[in-house]
Write an enzyme that holds these catalytic residues in place. Sequence first.
Site, PDB file in Angstrom:
ATOM      1  N   ARG A 175      86.709 -40.648  25.868  1.00 36.68           N
ATOM      2  CA  ARG A 175      85.264 -40.834  26.101  1.00 36.68           C
ATOM      3  C   ARG A 175      84.919 -42.304  25.982  1.00 36.68           C
ATOM      4  NH1 ARG A 175      82.656 -35.588  23.023  1.00 36.68           N
ATOM      5  NH2 ARG A 175      83.892 -34.134  24.245  1.00 36.68           N
ATOM      6  N   SER A 212      80.641 -34.131  27.079  1.00 31.04           N
ATOM      7  CA  SER A 212      80.030 -33.073  26.272  1.00 31.04           C
ATOM      8  C   SER A 212      78.545 -33.290  26.016  1.00 31.04           C
ATOM      9  CB  SER A 212      80.821 -32.952  24.964  1.00 31.04           C
ATOM     10  OG  SER A 212      80.347 -31.902  24.202  1.00 31.04           O
ATOM     11  N   HIS A 213      78.178 -33.480  24.760  1.00 30.32           N
ATOM     12  CA  HIS A 213      76.772 -33.605  24.361  1.00 30.32           C
ATOM     13  C   HIS A 213      76.340 -35.067  24.344  1.00 30.32           C
ATOM     14  CE1 HIS A 213      79.580 -34.024  21.172  1.00 30.32           C
ATOM     15  NE2 HIS A 213      78.702 -34.706  20.475  1.00 30.32           N
ATOM     16  N   ASP A 272      74.904 -27.453  25.557  1.00 27.70           N
ATOM     17  CA  ASP A 272      75.158 -28.881  25.758  1.00 27.70           C
ATOM     18  C   ASP A 272      75.546 -29.161  27.220  1.00 27.70           C
ATOM     19  OD1 ASP A 272      77.708 -27.799  25.770  1.00 27.70           O
ATOM     20  OD2 ASP A 272      78.602 -29.464  24.666  1.00 27.70           O
ATOM     21  N   ASP A 306      78.279 -29.686  28.930  1.00 29.60           N
ATOM     22  CA  ASP A 306      79.363 -28.953  29.606  1.00 29.60           C
ATOM     23  C   ASP A 306      79.393 -27.472  29.242  1.00 29.60           C
ATOM     24  OD1 ASP A 306      80.210 -29.737  27.027  1.00 29.60           O
ATOM     25  OD2 ASP A 306      82.304 -29.469  27.568  1.00 29.60           O
ATOM     26  N   ASP A 325      79.738 -25.705  26.468  1.00 31.11           N
ATOM     27  CA  ASP A 325      80.575 -25.030  25.465  1.00 31.11           C
ATOM     28  C   ASP A 325      79.882 -24.892  24.109  1.00 31.11           C
ATOM     29  OD1 ASP A 325      80.811 -27.706  24.889  1.00 31.11           O
ATOM     30  OD2 ASP A 325      83.001 -27.762  24.896  1.00 31.11           O
ATOM     31  N   ARG A 326      78.803 -25.663  23.876  1.00 29.15           N
ATOM     32  CA  ARG A 326      78.102 -25.551  22.589  1.00 29.15           C
ATOM     33  C   ARG A 326      76.829 -24.717  22.723  1.00 29.15           C
ATOM     34  NH1 ARG A 326      78.487 -31.081  19.191  1.00 29.15           N
ATOM     35  NH2 ARG A 326      80.644 -31.559  19.670  1.00 29.15           N
ATOM     36  N   THR A 362      89.013 -30.143  12.485  1.00 25.02           N
ATOM     37  CA  THR A 362      88.040 -30.171  13.584  1.00 25.02           C
ATOM     38  C   THR A 362      88.769 -30.363  14.915  1.00 25.02           C
ATOM     39  OG1 THR A 362      86.353 -31.082  12.143  1.00 25.02           O
ATOM     40  CG2 THR A 362      86.095 -31.504  14.495  1.00 25.02           C
ATOM     41  N   GLU A 415      82.670 -23.440  14.650  1.00 23.90           N
ATOM     42  CA  GLU A 415      82.577 -24.725  13.963  1.00 23.90           C
ATOM     43  C   GLU A 415      81.120 -25.016  13.623  1.00 23.90           C
ATOM     44  OE1 GLU A 415      85.893 -27.673  15.494  1.00 23.90           O
ATOM     45  OE2 GLU A 415      84.498 -27.191  17.076  1.00 23.90           O
ATOM     46  N   LYS A 442      85.515 -23.303  23.269  1.00 15.62           N
ATOM     47  CA  LYS A 442      84.301 -22.681  22.753  1.00 15.62           C
ATOM     48  C   LYS A 442      83.412 -22.354  23.944  1.00 15.62           C
ATOM     49  CE  LYS A 442      82.511 -27.206  21.255  1.00 15.62           C
ATOM     50  NZ  LYS A 442      83.672 -28.072  21.513  1.00 15.62           N
TER      51      LYS A 442
END
Length: 572
Positions: A27, A121-122, A292, A294, A296-297, A361, A380, A393
């Site tokens: 990232r 991601s987020h 989020d 993508d 997954d959250r 994690t 998580e 996730k």
Amino acid sequence: MDNSPLQVLTVPTAPYPDQRPGTSGLRKKVFVFQSRRHYLHNFIHSIFSSIDLRDRQGSTVVVGGDGRFFNRTAIDVIVQMAAANGVGRLIIGQHGIMCTPAISCVIRKYKAIGGIILTASHNPGGPDGDFGIKFNTANGGPAKEEVTNKIFQISKTLDEFVICPRLRVDLTTLGKQAFDLENKFKPFTVEVVDSVESYANMLRNIFDFAALKDLLSGENHIKIRLDAMHGVVGPYVRRILCEELGCPANSAINCVPVEDFGGRRPDPNLTYAADLVDSMRDGQYDFGAAFDGDGDRNMILGKHGFFVTPSDSVAVIADNIFCIPYFQHAGVRGFARSMPTSAALDRVAKATKIELYETPTGWKFFGNLMDAGRLSFCGEENYGTGADHIREKDGLWAVLAWLSILATRRQSVEDIVKDHWIKYGRNYFTRYDYENIDIDTACEMMEELEIMITDKSFVKQRFAVEDKIYQVEKADTFDYTDPVDSTISRNQGLRIIFSDGSRIIYRLSGTGSDGATVRIYIDSYEKEQSGVYISPCHPCLGQVMLASLATIALKISQLHQRTGRSGPSVIT
Ligand code: G16
């Protein structure tokens, strides 16, 4: 039109020293990919080179992203480089977008050797935001450390890459496109697929869609509000929740993916999804959720914006797991949580006599247990929930899991959570994030903290704040030995555990793009009924209950003095 076979070129390049994949891929700021010559090409070449040539030739690879700025540019390069590297077939989501859980699903469905996921991601998007590239392997999950280490090693030494610069793919039209390449017997094919269909089909086999439809659009239906935060999950929410399960169109907001997520950070928590919380306060919706970038959250809310902490969400789903038909058929082999996640899940595991794993994690650690048939459901603290149907996730899965519980129990979210606390006691949890800290300062702090807390004299020390006294029972660095392959992952966080079971954990994030992010995780357990159910709608209750421990955490680490900060960037 020129129908001659496409040329494969070898292009000289120079390596970069900073392409080490973090917790979840590489990232960086978008401008890093844009301004450094061949920065993207080098990393993609390193990914392909990490795969044995015999496995790569003629293989299938899945590609998709969260639609953020630079997604399309990156896909064009990946297609050209995949062809040149001997990949036989690429499966790409229409318009180049596919949510992370769907990519995991498609990798498994098509028996691909892996997938390349374009997401940060987020993290924020847009020209001034972040971009990320993640490599998932054949099990559908994030590559293990041995693979990401190999990618990093290659990236530090490569001096050339191969590419088919004239290859152009149409990502708008569903179907197969074939390309003839120089020196290649078979054509290289690209299959543009409907991003939602395979994933929706998988969910239909996991959940009872008839029961969900009744809950959401039957006679006594509940009202829900889902915020896709302009991330990739919008089309999935519309197709599955609105078109198939019958929710009214206005149940789903911000469902059009945009390159900068509408200028907001696509991070489903009380800070960045505050609009959703506000829109639920007056009580017109029974259930709310945000996702989020993508997909997954997830963040789960009840009526009036009642907040379910991610650690509680995992525990409640575990306790009600047989509301989900998938588990009625497959059974439950094990539960797992990441080390910083509160121990609420442990109490459910103990009561149900189901094995509980505590991992570092990073979702890849769960994947290994799932592949070995030892883990069915996990989560998580950072808004990740999932099961062994895939190896990522899965935000929408978590929402359907909660809706399945509501459909079975016909109680409110708040009552379900309250019942859970009464049954098991309550874990209070909070996390302080200090973002963009100077890397050297952060590393020095962690090193000095490690020396301090692992010194024998640290155990039994007492820390007092106002009338509360905490005594250290145990302090260590969290090292993890994978129970399946005995791989050891060291230095996965610093833990201080007090005699009443409360914990303070320090860890450096592996997903930032600028400087270091220091995370402090704090949790404590309350079993007395008087402490279990106080002002449940107060979103900051965790912080109020944990204020003394937070003061101790800052005192021990001297974080504010070291960094000149006066408080965290984000509290969750
Ligand atoms: C990734 C991983 C998660 C991990 C998270 C946070 O999530 O998939 O398992 O918990 O990073 O990592 P860190 O605390 O190191 O920033 P995502 O949603 O960011 O891809």
